[in-house]
Design an enzyme around this catalytic site. Structure first.
Site, PDB file in Angstrom:
ATOM      1  N   CYS A 173       0.853  -1.198   0.000  1.00 19.45           N
ATOM      2  CA  CYS A 173       0.000   0.000   0.000  1.00 19.45           C
ATOM      3  C   CYS A 173       0.890   1.250   0.000  1.00 19.45           C
ATOM      4  O   CYS A 173       1.593   1.495  -0.967  1.00 19.45           O
ATOM      5  CB  CYS A 173      -0.959  -0.055   1.196  1.00 19.45           C
ATOM      6  SG  CYS A 173      -2.194   1.256   1.240  1.00 19.45           S
ATOM      7  N   ASP A 236      -9.213  -2.910  -7.296  1.00 21.75           N
ATOM      8  CA  ASP A 236      -8.735  -1.914  -6.338  1.00 21.75           C
ATOM      9  C   ASP A 236      -9.482  -0.607  -6.554  1.00 21.75           C
ATOM     10  O   ASP A 236      -9.371   0.019  -7.612  1.00 21.75           O
ATOM     11  CB  ASP A 236      -7.227  -1.711  -6.523  1.00 21.75           C
ATOM     12  CG  ASP A 236      -6.588  -0.916  -5.404  1.00 21.75           C
ATOM     13  OD1 ASP A 236      -7.216   0.024  -4.897  1.00 21.75           O
ATOM     14  OD2 ASP A 236      -5.453  -1.253  -5.030  1.00 21.75           O
ATOM     15  N   HIS A 269      -7.895  -3.971  -3.235  1.00 18.10           N
ATOM     16  CA  HIS A 269      -6.732  -3.408  -2.563  1.00 18.10           C
ATOM     17  C   HIS A 269      -6.465  -4.215  -1.292  1.00 18.10           C
ATOM     18  O   HIS A 269      -7.382  -4.670  -0.629  1.00 18.10           O
ATOM     19  CB  HIS A 269      -7.002  -1.946  -2.205  1.00 18.10           C
ATOM     20  CG  HIS A 269      -5.804  -1.222  -1.686  1.00 18.10           C
ATOM     21  ND1 HIS A 269      -4.837  -0.711  -2.515  1.00 18.10           N
ATOM     22  CD2 HIS A 269      -5.422  -0.920  -0.423  1.00 18.10           C
ATOM     23  CE1 HIS A 269      -3.899  -0.121  -1.778  1.00 18.10           C
ATOM     24  NE2 HIS A 269      -4.237  -0.243  -0.510  1.00 18.10           N
TER      25      HIS A 269
END
Length: 300
Positions: A173, A236, A269
């Protein structure tokens, strides 16, 4: 004052505080000893890796600004020297998931070093308030983070158990973006694996958001000094496939044929984060297999 933005790709169900705890903060200790409560799923069954056959502990070393930067280190027992992987955390800092990543790498024959980039301001790991977490993250600007990576590299170079000529970096991330930036900054790095790090500003980003996020990976393709494997989710919500395709095109235009981006079509994600609702076991395992193959080729 940096503009604080919501972490890319996180939906409300993924950031809601959980009553469940898988550990406790160390009394007077340096790092939070549990999984980050801001993203911990009630139903999570995180992967756990023991320290058998490993040396795992917390160290510190000086950063360019004089701050004593703490880091979690896990490496195989023995004199080595071992190839090294720097592990860059998500926005939640060095909590149990990141420490477990280090132990997984150590079990695979690497020395893993996870610097605590955020603790100059505060440790985000034990917090549930996302606005407080993002204020902490926003204080860690590009120059500070690159300085901290450089400090980690210098410290690694002084360790007899480390192969300072074989160093990689991986991150998740927020840390995924740092991987791209670091591989463009430090010639000593031999390989990077970026897990769903933002590649370009969001389509709705303001001019201030675009400025705060610089340098963006799409602008660094020609500057990469080490090959990068990018692992991304096709679902995502914060990193659209269009931005992935833009990055692929930038890599091709720059002649970066050793770099590659893999997209898992159904993955959201955070699909590797086994303590979160976003975890997708099959994609996470395939991504880890690819990471090991990538590092084994370039670091061993």
């Amino acid at each position: 004052m940096p503009l604080i933005t919501r972490p890319e790709g996180l939906s409300p169900d993924q950031i809601a505080p959980s009553r469940r705890s898988l550990g406790v903060a160390t009394a007077g200790g340096l790092m939070f000893a549990a999984y980050a409560p801001a993203a911990l799923s009630q139903a999570a069954s995180p992967v756990t890796t023991d320290s058998t056959g490993l040396i795992a502990h917390t160290v510190s070393f000086p950063a360019p600004d004089g701050f004593e930067l703490p880091a979690y280190v896990a490496r195989p027992e023995g004199e080595g020297p071992f190839p090294v992987v720097i592990v860059v955390s998500e926005i939640f800092g060095v909590h149990e998931y990141i420490r477990d990543i280090c132990r997984r790498l150590a079990k695979a024959g690497y020395a893993a070093v996870a610097p605590a980039f955020f603790v100059r301001k505060a440790d985000p790991a034990p917090l549930s308030d996302m606005s407080a977490i993002m204020a902490i993250v926003g204080a860690a600007g590009y120059d500070q983070v690159m300085g901290d990576v450089g400090a980690a590299l210098e410290w690694i170079g002084l360790q007899s158990w480390a192969r300072a000529d074989k160093v990689g970096i991986t991150g998740f991330c927020w840390g995924g973006k740092v991987v791209w930036q670091a591989c463009a900054r430090f010639a000593v790095l031999d390989a990077g694996v970026a897990w769903y790090g933002r590649l370009a500003p969001a389509a709705t980003a303001t001019d201030e958001q675009k400025t705060v996020g610089r340098p963006w990976p799409v602008d660094l393709a020609a500057d990469l000094q080490a090959p990068v494997l990018g692992l991304y989710g096709g679902q995502d919500g914060g990193i659209p496939v269009a931005s992935v395709e833009t990055m692929r095109a930038a890599l091709t235009a720059a002649g970066q044929s050793d770099s590659e981006i893999v997209v898992y079509p159904d993955a959201p994600h955070g699909f590797h984060a086994d303590y979160r609702a976003s975890y997708r076991e099959a994609d996470a395992k395939d991504g880890w297999r690819r990471l090991l193959a990538f590092f084994n080729t370039r670091l061993k």
